[in-house]
Design an enzyme around this catalytic site. Structure first.
Site, PDB file in Angstrom:
ATOM      1  N   ASP A  44       1.023  84.383  -5.558  1.00 31.60           N
ATOM      2  CA  ASP A  44       0.527  85.050  -4.345  1.00 31.60           C
ATOM      3  C   ASP A  44      -0.847  84.510  -3.948  1.00 31.60           C
ATOM      4  O   ASP A  44      -1.392  84.881  -2.904  1.00 31.60           O
ATOM      5  CB  ASP A  44       0.531  86.579  -4.503  1.00 31.60           C
ATOM      6  CG  ASP A  44      -0.273  87.054  -5.700  1.00 31.60           C
ATOM      7  OD1 ASP A  44      -0.943  86.234  -6.344  1.00 31.60           O
ATOM      8  OD2 ASP A  44      -0.219  88.275  -5.987  1.00 31.60           O
ATOM      9  N   SER A  45      -1.392  83.585  -4.763  1.00 28.03           N
ATOM     10  CA  SER A  45      -2.612  82.864  -4.373  1.00 28.03           C
ATOM     11  C   SER A  45      -2.393  82.106  -3.070  1.00 28.03           C
ATOM     12  O   SER A  45      -3.353  81.668  -2.434  1.00 28.03           O
ATOM     13  CB  SER A  45      -3.026  81.887  -5.478  1.00 28.03           C
ATOM     14  OG  SER A  45      -1.956  81.026  -5.811  1.00 28.03           O
ATOM     15  N   ASP A  83       5.882  85.004  -8.018  1.00 24.79           N
ATOM     16  CA  ASP A  83       5.036  86.187  -8.187  1.00 24.79           C
ATOM     17  C   ASP A  83       5.664  87.388  -7.497  1.00 24.79           C
ATOM     18  O   ASP A  83       6.179  87.268  -6.381  1.00 24.79           O
ATOM     19  CB  ASP A  83       3.670  85.935  -7.525  1.00 24.79           C
ATOM     20  CG  ASP A  83       2.559  85.765  -8.541  1.00 24.79           C
ATOM     21  OD1 ASP A  83       2.767  86.108  -9.729  1.00 24.79           O
ATOM     22  OD2 ASP A  83       1.481  85.287  -8.138  1.00 24.79           O
ATOM     23  N   LYS A 113       7.012  86.948 -12.065  1.00 23.52           N
ATOM     24  CA  LYS A 113       5.748  87.215 -12.770  1.00 23.52           C
ATOM     25  C   LYS A 113       5.113  88.444 -12.150  1.00 23.52           C
ATOM     26  O   LYS A 113       5.126  88.606 -10.931  1.00 23.52           O
ATOM     27  CB  LYS A 113       4.803  86.011 -12.646  1.00 23.52           C
ATOM     28  CG  LYS A 113       3.424  86.272 -13.255  1.00 23.52           C
ATOM     29  CD  LYS A 113       2.590  85.008 -13.385  1.00 23.52           C
ATOM     30  CE  LYS A 113       1.789  84.615 -12.165  1.00 23.52           C
ATOM     31  NZ  LYS A 113       0.872  85.659 -11.665  1.00 23.52           N
ATOM     32  N   GLU A 115       1.629  91.342 -12.578  1.00 20.45           N
ATOM     33  CA  GLU A 115       0.317  91.581 -13.182  1.00 20.45           C
ATOM     34  C   GLU A 115       0.236  92.978 -13.778  1.00 20.45           C
ATOM     35  O   GLU A 115       0.759  93.937 -13.207  1.00 20.45           O
ATOM     36  CB  GLU A 115      -0.775  91.415 -12.113  1.00 20.45           C
ATOM     37  CG  GLU A 115      -0.838  90.013 -11.535  1.00 20.45           C
ATOM     38  CD  GLU A 115      -1.943  89.829 -10.495  1.00 20.45           C
ATOM     39  OE1 GLU A 115      -2.780  90.749 -10.312  1.00 20.45           O
ATOM     40  OE2 GLU A 115      -1.959  88.763  -9.862  1.00 20.45           O
ATOM     41  N   GLU A 181      -5.621  85.372 -17.823  1.00 18.03           N
ATOM     42  CA  GLU A 181      -6.568  84.863 -16.821  1.00 18.03           C
ATOM     43  C   GLU A 181      -7.963  85.450 -17.033  1.00 18.03           C
ATOM     44  O   GLU A 181      -8.124  86.666 -17.238  1.00 18.03           O
ATOM     45  CB  GLU A 181      -6.072  85.206 -15.400  1.00 18.03           C
ATOM     46  CG  GLU A 181      -7.078  84.755 -14.337  1.00 18.03           C
ATOM     47  CD  GLU A 181      -6.558  84.723 -12.905  1.00 18.03           C
ATOM     48  OE1 GLU A 181      -5.360  85.006 -12.692  1.00 18.03           O
ATOM     49  OE2 GLU A 181      -7.360  84.412 -12.015  1.00 18.03           O
TER      50      GLU A 181
HETATM   51  O1  KIV Z   1      -1.069  83.483  -7.816  1.00 20.09           O
HETATM   52  C1  KIV Z   1      -1.378  82.602  -8.641  1.00 20.09           C
HETATM   53  O2  KIV Z   1      -1.568  81.427  -8.302  1.00 20.09           O
HETATM   54  C2  KIV Z   1      -1.501  82.991 -10.042  1.00 20.09           C
HETATM   55  C3  KIV Z   1      -2.128  81.989 -10.963  1.00 20.09           C
HETATM   56  C4  KIV Z   1      -3.592  82.050 -10.800  1.00 20.09           C
HETATM   57  C5  KIV Z   1      -1.717  82.199 -12.368  1.00 20.09           C
HETATM   58  O3  KIV Z   1      -1.140  84.062 -10.411  1.00 20.09           O
END
Ligand code: KIV
Length: 275
Positions: A44-45, A83, A113, A115, A181
């Site tokens: 989600d970055s 994500d 993934k 969090e 992280e």
């Molecule tokens: O969203 C992302 O790019 C991430 C990485 C920083 C692991 O979660």
């Protein structure tokens, strides 16, 4: 290259370090595929690197599905991790399973993934039990940066105990691996030694089982800020600006296009009738 699987990634723990990078589109996925990097993350970055936001919280399921589809096409042999966006798994186990199902069915990723630590362990377990592999993500969790008071290193001093508890809870819940992280290096080492699943670090020091970086950070494409843990392997931003400036100058001077860039197909004689 043979398809990367969660079993192969798990077998790499203690044998060979694991590499992971983000990708959000087809051309990026194609170059990652060629590189042999084992895991591709549609993180989600993308809200920050691709869409210019200052946070990741605004990311939607549609955003991740939209960006995962071309990555699956461009990197068919790599392990594809999508994500789960903020708000797509924190309401109930049912909501989390439904959205994990959507990522598997509509986006065609291999793994999701999410969090969170102890407080999200029941969600991880529910998704894994429903048939979708999960990668955990603890320590500095950008989706809850507001709660943390910003993008701050986690697990310093006494707080190390909580991050270790998070790691153990996510492993116990059935995650096949975990992203660590923004934590002190010695804590990254301890968690890596305590867990039987692979740890993938980002700002977690040198001793994790693998490392992940954001594509736009590691290539020097994203230039708004450079976190301390990022190594820039090239200065893509500068290279692109310089290429664009050369194009602009050549358009203005007439140096571009050259004859080799043009098409023939009509004779002077034929043209005469058109004037
Ligand atoms: O969203 C992302 O790019 C991430 C990485 C920083 C692991 O979660």
């Amino acid at each position: 290259m043979a398809k990367m699987t969660i079993q192969k990634i798990q077998a790499m723990k203690g044998v060979e370090r694991i590499s992971m990078v983000t990708a959000y589109d087809y051309p990026t996925a194609c170059v990652v595929e060629k590189s042999g990097i084992e895991i591709v993350l549609i993180g989600d970055s993308l809200m920050m690197t691709m869409l210019g936001d200052t946070l990741t919280v605004s990311c939607t399921m549609e955003d991740i599905i939209h960006h995962t589809k071309p990555v699956v096409v461009g990197a068919p042999t790599r392990l594809i991790v999508s994500d789960m966006p903020f708000g797509s798994y924190n309401v109930s186990k049912e909501q989390a399973i439904m959205n994990a199902n959507r990522l598997m069915k509509e986006a065609r990723c291999d793994v999701v993934k999410l969090e969170g630590g102890v407080e999200m362990a029941h969600i991880v377990k529910a998704i894994v039990d429903s048939g979708t592999p999960v990668m955990g993500h603890i320590g500095l969790t950008p989706q809850t940066s507001s709660k943390m008071g910003g993008f701050k290193i986690q697990g310093k001093g006494e707080a190390a105990k909580e991050v270790l508890a998070d790691a153990l809870a996510i492993q116990e819940a059935g995650a096949f691996s975990i992203v660590l992280e923004g934590i002190p290096e010695q804590l990254g080492k301890l968690i890596t030694e305590k867990l039987s699943i692979p740890t993938i670090g980002i700002g977690a020091g040198r001793y994790t089982d693998g490392q992940v970086l954001v594509f736009h950070d590691m290539l020097g494409f994203f230039d708004r800020f450079v976190p301390k843990f990022v190594k820039q392997y090239m200065q893509l931003n500068q290279e692109i600006v310089s290429a664009l400036e050369t194009f602009k100058d050549e358009v203005k001077s007439g140096a571009f296009p050259e004859e080799s860039h043009t098409f023939a197909g009509v004779t002077e004689e034929e043209l005469k009738h058109l004037y």
